[in-house]
Write an enzyme that holds these catalytic residues in place. Structure first.
Site, short mmCIF file in Angstrom:
data_model
loop_
_atom_site.label_atom_id
_atom_site.label_comp_id
_atom_site.label_asym_id
_atom_site.label_seq_id
_atom_site.Cartn_x
_atom_site.Cartn_y
_atom_site.Cartn_z
CE LYS A 114 -5.13 -2.17 0.69
NZ LYS A 114 -5.08 -0.71 0.52
CB SER A 150 -0.92 -0.06 1.22
OG SER A 150 -2.09 0.65 1.01
CD GLN A 180 -8.84 -0.30 0.69
OE1 GLN A 180 -7.71 0.02 1.04
NE2 GLN A 180 -9.06 -0.94 -0.45
#
Lengths: 489, 489
Positions: B344, B320, B348
């Site tokens: 990733k 991420s 979100q």
């Protein structure tokens, strides 16, 4: 004594299904907002009714939260999402919180399958299938079905349907592809043990009658004895059962065995009609308990018990309506022979949601005549009886061939199978001894295979097939033997 | 060079993370119904805002079906059911249909935990976990945490917590069981790849300070070189990072290694602030793509690149925000050293539902400056570097002692460990040779154990402890060595 075919396969194979998967074990009552009295009798047609819960009850404010989440996903999730997917997800999510294995959401296709099960026939090829080692596997073709006529055999693996691979599909999805309208054709690609290449068969689908009662007689100690095998409690089962019972009584039977081994249940009203033939009016044949703990007893109008001895045969595959039957007969004083049953003491109703889908919901408990709840306990037999060990074996998984001097639980399973076929493996504890090797060689020689003494996939497949055939031939049905013997003790 | 303790264990252990459940790996943007421009900057405080989606959009008629199912369950299910349970079940059910591992419902407790993550400390065992193939899986223990001290590793699966199975629980529920007050004990049963039987570890929970930036210097070829290890991207990380970078620059560093091995990510705005220190205004430091495929570039106000060489260290535990950092630096021309990162590529947002609960929803993709989407691929290093083999070993599970002439994958693991400690086992393929026996005897003699030459539990425990200590001592951090060397090539 050919009536026992289906249930025996059950024991061998563990989880078979009549054409599809599991919904069948449910027992139905009537509409949930009707009182549970008369409704017991007309459970069968509730599927065809319209939506039941049209009156909107007072919804708690926090149902807004579901709407809010729904909006959020629709508006902001990275990908587009179908309404239907979210609605079904929400319903399945609510039902999942109940942690009840017998409650489920049924979409339109599943409702169709469910109804097929309750009805007296369906349209397809007429084969029981199971999912074994990830492969859709024929458990058995139904007698006189297209599947039987075309020569499908137990353990045949279905690789493709109309050219489409079944890989990754679950059993229901696979069955949906195999089924179809009467008169239509389907091409199955079959992998058969002992045959190198998969081959194709073209089958014309037909209407498959679901016979659920099989009748036969045996003479025990000179006494004519009736046997009624019940494989399922569907629409016509009570009627068929009564007709065949009457026929046996006309023949003058002096005893009766009711065999519900491997019978997963079915419609509540059907087993009730059957019990009303045996349980006199002074004793309830069942009690139904609602969510508030209120119990209601149900009685027949029968004057007195049958004048001949009866025993009921059960095993761990006897569930739901089979257990209603067995426990009532047991409390009425009859012998129950075999092994402890499955233990399902709840009643489900299939409630339509108005768009063709339904929720199968657990709404009641059923109790035995004396008030016992057998859920998760099962019905214990009065006379315990097991089958020979080879009935409890499972398909051989031999990635690597089984060979001399190795130890494996799969080898133990194979030893039990070979011993059951009459080849003495010396031991059945999983050690592949010299004696086991000799037994394998003998088996191979008898079956025109190279006598290598190693169990490769070809040899394994042939052992399995012969075990299944032997079980179907019913030579060694010790449980039935015990049930018959007990009648006249 | 004590700064590298945590990450090394991480590597030993394989994948990394913080205090609780995957939520941490999320990167946040702002409210979904605001445009995604300024919102990038104030992502951090969105959790504290009220409900976001109060306007009701046009609901499809089939939302009625959810209400209908809700009513049916409330009125007719055999047992009483709480409204809250059904509402949460419905939301979780909808989210489950998205099949997105990074999207989840967070109840009030989970939101608290999530906020703890963003804040500077929390109480627990100090391990990040994720739900992988239905199993609660350790992503990584936090540096100096109880989870690290007890030897938990990436990819360890948690089977039970205090004897209770985690089966059927979602990640948040599982984490709630693992967390608890400082000083309390929890017993985890762990299933580890390569280890046959699950084993239990007892962990005393603690307050887990979330320090996220560790600074140190090394002299390489006479050049003062700065090392900044970043373990997480939480609230204060960008500020700490900038302060420590300034301090290093004041010391006159001639090169810099940024180490994000085992860093699972965190807040998007935080990594953006950090990238704005390195990426000049003429190149975007990130692109954000919405559900319609619209992309937006984000630029710093920086005039030019740093005047000294930089390399970024990554491994499979870098996810991420770590990958946002690594790929931008890579495309800016810097070396990225180590192993391919997690992969990733989604963003979100935690959107409050107004009652203290939230939905963490995937709303955007992030792309590299040049527009690459690394999701499920990861960032590939420009210079590949692995750690010594013993970094990748796992605790020895020796139910039976390992002895001469046996073969076992656990023996291979033990041989790699002993070799790493400087005892020559002759081979590391799992065959317990005479040379391996001699190595075990030497190890035992050096550690005042009976020199039996057999690896029993006591010997195994000591080997493990010494390997963990050696990894923490950082003598052999080959990846860091490569990163430092590459600076001045």
């Amino acid at each position: 004594m050919n009536l026992k075919k289906s249930q025996i396969v059950l024991i061998l194979v563990a989880a078979l299904v009549l054409g599809f998967a599991g919904a069948y074990a449910g027992v139905q009552l009537a509409q949930p907002d009707e009182p549970n009295t008369k409704s017991l009798a007309d459970a069968g047609d509730e599927n065809t009714k319209g939506s039941s819960n049209t009156e909107t009850s007072d919804l708690p404010a926090n149902l807004d939260k579901i709407t809010q989440a729904y909006d959020l996903i629709k508006q902001n999730y990275l990908e587009d999402v179908e309404d239907k997917q979210l609605v079904e997800g929400a319903i399945e999510g609510m039902l999942a919180t109940l942690e009840d294995p017998h409650t489920s959401y049924m979409d339109v296709e599943t409702v169709d399958q469910f109804n097929n099960q309750i009805e007296s026939s369906f349209e397809g090829i007429g084969a029981e299938v199971s999912m074994t080692n990830g492969m859709v596997t024929i458990v058995a073709p139904i007698k006189d079905s297209p599947a039987e006529k075309v020569g499908l055999r137990p353990n045949d693996q279905v690789v493709t349907v109309d050219g489409e691979s079944l890989e990754g599909l679950n059993l229901n999805e696979a069955v949906a592809k195999i089924r179809g309208e009467k008169g239509s054709e389907v091409v199955l690609e079959i992998q058969r043990a002992g045959v190198t290449e998969p081959f194709k068969v073209t089958i014309t689908r037909d209407e498959i009658p679901v016979e659920t009662v099989y009748s036969s007689t045996e003479t025990i100690d000179g006494k004519q004895t009736g046997i009624l095998e019940v494989t399922n409690f569907s629409e016509n089962t009570a009627k068929e059962f009564e007709e065949q019972l009457n026929a046996l009584e006309k023949e003058g039977i002096e005893g009766l065995v009711i065999d519900v081994r491997g019978n997963p249940g079915g419609l509540l009203n059907v087993v009730e009609e059957m019990l009303a033939l045996f349980v006199p009016e002074d004793m309830p044949y069942i009690q139904i308990e609602d969510g508030n703990g209120e119990k209601e007893e149900y009685h027949s109008q029968l004057g007195e018990k049958k004048g001949y001895p009866i025993s009921v045969l059960i095993n761990e595959g006897s569930a739901s309506a089979s257990e209603i039957l067995a426990v009532a007969m047991k409390e009425l004083g009859y012998d129950v022979v075999g092994e402890t049953s499955y233990g399902k003491g709840t009643v489900q109703q299939a409630v339509p949601l108005g768009d063709g889908s339904s929720i199968k919901l657990t709404t009641y408990k059923w109790l035995s005549p004396k008030g016992e709840w057998i859920n998760e306990k099962g019905v214990e037999p009065t006379v315990e009886a097991k089958q020979p060990d080879y009935y409890y074996t499972y398909p051989i998984e031999a990635e690597e061939p089984f060979v001399y001097d190795h130890t494996d639980e799969g080898i133990a399973n194979m030893q039990v199978m070979l011993s059951g076929l009459g080849y003495d493996t010396g031991r059945t504890d999983g050690y592949f001894s010299k004696e086991t090797e000799k037994a394998v060689e003998d088996f191979q020689a008898d079956n025109e295979l190279d006598a290598t003494g190693e169990v490769d996939q070809e040899t394994a497949g042939l052992i399995e097939t012969q075990v299944i055939e032997k079980i179907r031939d019913n030579e060694d049905d010790q449980q039935m033997g015990t049930a018959l013997d007990e009648l006249y003790q």
